[in-house]
Design an enzyme around this catalytic site. Sequence first.
Site, PDB file in Angstrom:
ATOM      1  N   GLU A 168       0.841  -1.204   0.000  1.00 25.12           N
ATOM      2  CA  GLU A 168       0.000   0.000   0.000  1.00 25.12           C
ATOM      3  C   GLU A 168       0.867   1.241   0.000  1.00 25.12           C
ATOM      4  O   GLU A 168       1.836   1.326   0.757  1.00 25.12           O
ATOM      5  CB  GLU A 168      -0.885   0.111   1.261  1.00 25.12           C
ATOM      6  CG  GLU A 168      -2.016  -0.845   1.321  1.00 25.12           C
ATOM      7  CD  GLU A 168      -2.844  -0.707   2.616  1.00 25.12           C
ATOM      8  OE1 GLU A 168      -2.869   0.381   3.219  1.00 25.12           O
ATOM      9  OE2 GLU A 168      -3.447  -1.707   2.996  1.00 25.12           O
TER      10      GLU A 168
HETATM   11  C1  PNW Z   1      -4.004   1.561   6.272  1.00 23.72           C
HETATM   12  N1  PNW Z   1      -2.271   5.295  11.275  1.00 23.72           N
HETATM   13  O1  PNW Z   1      -4.495   2.011   7.473  1.00 23.72           O
HETATM   14  C2  PNW Z   1      -4.902   0.415   5.892  1.00 23.72           C
HETATM   15  O2  PNW Z   1      -4.247  -0.784   5.551  1.00 23.72           O
HETATM   16  C3  PNW Z   1      -5.956   0.769   4.899  1.00 23.72           C
HETATM   17  O3  PNW Z   1      -7.064  -0.070   5.088  1.00 23.72           O
HETATM   18  C4  PNW Z   1      -6.304   2.235   5.006  1.00 23.72           C
HETATM   19  O4  PNW Z   1      -7.396   2.599   4.209  1.00 23.72           O
HETATM   20  C5  PNW Z   1      -5.058   3.013   4.611  1.00 23.72           C
HETATM   21  O5  PNW Z   1      -3.945   2.643   5.407  1.00 23.72           O
HETATM   22  C6  PNW Z   1      -5.229   4.533   4.711  1.00 23.72           C
HETATM   23  O6  PNW Z   1      -5.452   4.927   6.028  1.00 23.72           O
HETATM   24  C7  PNW Z   1      -3.879   2.841   8.371  1.00 23.72           C
HETATM   25  O7  PNW Z   1      -3.039   6.026  11.968  1.00 23.72           O
HETATM   26  C8  PNW Z   1      -4.700   3.594   9.187  1.00 23.72           C
HETATM   27  O8  PNW Z   1      -1.023   5.356  11.444  1.00 23.72           O
HETATM   28  C9  PNW Z   1      -4.173   4.406  10.145  1.00 23.72           C
HETATM   29  C10 PNW Z   1      -2.795   4.474  10.302  1.00 23.72           C
HETATM   30  C11 PNW Z   1      -1.963   3.713   9.496  1.00 23.72           C
HETATM   31  C12 PNW Z   1      -2.524   2.899   8.521  1.00 23.72           C
END
Ligand code: PNW
Length: 477
Positions: free
Chosen positions: A379
């Site tokens: 990602e």
């Molecule tokens: C990832 N943080 O989530 C996930 O794998 C996805 O499902 C999500 O949509 C994407 O990143 C965007 O947010 C995260 O707060 C959510 O550090 C929050 C954090 C990191 C990754």
Amino acid sequence: MTHRLHFPDHFTWGSATAAYQIEGAANADGRLPSIWDVFCQVPGKVRNGDTGDVADDHYHRMEGDLDLMAALGLPSYRFSVSWPRVVPGGSGPVNAAGLDFYQRLVDGLLERNITPLLTLYHWDLPQALQNDGGWTNRETVGRFVDYAEVIGRALGDRVPTITTLNEPWCSAFLGHSSGVHAPGITDNAAAITAAHHLNLAHGRAVTALRAVVPSSTQLSITLNLAQVYPATDTPADVEAASHVDAIANRIFLDPILRGAYPSDLLHTTRHITNWAFVAEGDLTDINAPIDVLGVNFYAPSRVTAATDEVRAQVTGRWVNDPSQADAGASPWPGTDLAYSVSQPGPYTGMGWPIVPESFTDLLLRVRRDYPEIPMVITENGASFDDEVTSDGEVHDADRIDYVRRHLAAVHAAIQGGADVRGYYLWSFMDNFEWAWGYSKRFGMVHVDYDSLARTPKDSALWFRDVIKNNAVELPED
Ligand code: PNW
């Protein structure tokens, strides 16, 4: 004038989604609630009270979405399987209708020459398991292994890469320490316990999968590694950064790739937990060999040591909050020894700083410290406030710029010796962005949440050319 950066031959290009974020059809064909269905019902937990009940309705629009992927020239697609669709009770009977959806999805991808990358768990734990303690209960490990075997048997012959967990850090620490993700618990000891059980579930699932999938299948885990910088170069801040590296990165990397928890982590967390949940043989199980490491990257982190002055600024919220981008400090999830502090812009729509060089640093660091393991970027991407123009286009130049600069950062890491095999853009289409509901858009395809119409953004057309050229063009500056 432009400057072309070529990627290695056989580099894998794709985009990614996750079941709860796109599927909708929450009650269809025997699916039962996951922890996210329940969490969405708790007032104040998800922006605007949004839920995944309908999401992008991908469950009913899957064929059209696959056609769009083909039209956009995607060679690979990363998706996750919804555990509560396939084994709705978390354990016990397999729901044939739920499994059938993923059979059709995988077949539909292969018919279109799109290579599937399957994630077993992207945060949607069956609520039935949460009722017994979820990831804080060691029994959940065995339930996950059983579920992994079901998927391995059903789809393993057609899916070349299977990833066990997506970002166990989020499940453990956002779910059990800061509580901003399901199940919404705020207990540092519970978060560390959950992290261990997630590690164990991963390792035992890898071993169980090896027995049921072809020998050519690549097995993997996806981690969101924090690229941590100290706020200042004082010894206290440098130590805080090292502590965060332990409780965010090495807590997963070391047991999985080296078979041991870092000794500094055991020491610095001893006032939180005695680690009694680690049983004999667990580390050997967690250390089951994997073929490739999935790396998700969005933004670096900046941390400071816990001083009275910093504690006075604490807002109590996890700093990855757009409204917090340039203010305050927040406790680093899982610990009371380090605080996350604001960073200079520019920011994405999430309020996350845009620092592509930190991505290069991160990949080179993994290469240096864990040299054997090839990586795939599972990602990377950005949320911005996109709008469809009257002629039905979405001009997301800011997203193109973000992805272009991060691809250049990946390229620089490869030049520096990092073994990076592929890149998946997050996300194929706008979707349910967890605590932010539908207010944040990460897609390269726009979704209208009234009509559910899909509109490829400029970034999707741009990415199609990157894929076709196996290269990214940078403006000469
Ligand atoms: C990832 N943080 O989530 C996930 O794998 C996805 O499902 C999500 O949509 C994407 O990143 C965007 O947010 C995260 O707060 C959510 O550090 C929050 C954090 C990191 C990754």
